[in-house]
Design an enzyme around this catalytic site. Structure first.
Site, mmCIF file in Angstrom:
data_model
loop_
_atom_site.group_PDB
_atom_site.id
_atom_site.type_symbol
_atom_site.label_atom_id
_atom_site.label_comp_id
_atom_site.label_asym_id
_atom_site.label_seq_id
_atom_site.Cartn_x
_atom_site.Cartn_y
_atom_site.Cartn_z
ATOM 1 N N THR A 8 0.890 -1.404 0.214
ATOM 2 C CA THR A 8 0.331 -0.496 0.331
ATOM 3 C C THR A 8 0.919 1.354 -0.712
ATOM 4 O OG1 THR A 8 -0.335 -0.105 2.359
ATOM 5 C CG2 THR A 8 -1.931 -0.835 1.173
ATOM 6 N N SER A 9 0.478 2.415 -0.441
ATOM 7 C CA SER A 9 0.996 3.845 -0.586
ATOM 8 C C SER A 9 1.704 3.927 0.788
ATOM 9 C CB SER A 9 0.610 4.725 -1.929
ATOM 10 O OG SER A 9 0.434 3.587 -3.100
ATOM 11 N N THR A 10 0.446 4.351 1.955
ATOM 12 C CA THR A 10 0.421 4.675 2.901
ATOM 13 C C THR A 10 0.017 3.812 4.462
ATOM 14 O OG1 THR A 10 -1.826 5.744 3.252
ATOM 15 C CG2 THR A 10 -0.111 7.431 1.571
ATOM 16 N N GLN A 13 -3.654 2.998 4.942
ATOM 17 C CA GLN A 13 -4.065 1.920 4.187
ATOM 18 C C GLN A 13 -3.573 0.405 4.895
ATOM 19 O OE1 GLN A 13 -1.971 3.019 0.462
ATOM 20 N NE2 GLN A 13 -4.189 4.125 -0.185
#
Length: 187
Positions: A8-10, A13
């Site tokens: 996930t990007s962050t 999440q």
């Protein structure tokens, strides 16, 4: 062996990462590598996963965008997988690179995804330019610069840059920049 990779990007999440891990387990992934990092950052777990692959393994991801940020990135990753004698499977596309059709579809989808991203960035730039022209876009407020006097006062009290950064909630590099611009860096 089936090797899974989730990203996930962050950090926020968590549910998205857990869903990917659950889908990878359901697909039979015996070994999983997961990380919470932007696709443009260093992806240490992806590197570990690719290093872990052996001849005959299947590298599984839930979605194409969890794996690659661009067509050249995708091609590079697929080359590493192929060099190891492994194959790639993307669950949501039911795509398997062991077949010629799977390889073709992967390249087509990667090209479309990159094209879509470039269009989105172009629209974003156009929107920002229009907002600037209308005086509606000011950019991010210079929060650190607004705390210059506090930074200088704390520095004069003998407090180091790391502690000033922590106390004022600004980046350490911003503290150094303020001190350097004020010639108070002590060097």
């Amino acid at each position: 062996m089936i090797v899974g990779y989730a990203r996930t990007s962050t950090v926020e999440q968590v549910a998205g990462l857990e869903a990917q891990e659950r889908d990878l387990a359901a697909a039979g992934a015996q070994k999983q590598f997961s990380e919470r990092v932007s696709s443009v950052a260093e992806r240490a777990e992806l590197k570990k996963a690719l290093d872990y692959l052996r001849d005959g393994d299947v590298f599984v991801v839930t979605k194409l965008d969890r794996l690659a940020r661009s067509v050249p990135d995708l091609v590079s990753i697929v080359e590493v997988i192929a060099a190891k004698g492994a194959s790639l499977k993307i669950l949501n596309l039911n795509l398997d690179t062991t077949t010629p059709t799977g390889k073709l579809m992967l390249n087509l989808l990667g090209s479309i995804a990159q094209f879509e991203r470039e269009l989105m960035l172009e629209r974003q730039r156009e929107g920002i330019a229009k907002a600037k022209a209308e005086g509606k876009y000011k950019g991010r407020a210079p929060t650190a610069r607004n705390k210059t006097s506090e930074v200088l006062a704390l520095s004069q009290d003998g407090i180091g840059p790391a502690e000033i950064s922590r106390r004022l909630g600004i980046g350490r590099s911003s503290v150094y920049r303020i001190l350097e611009n004020a010639d108070v860096s002590g060097s």
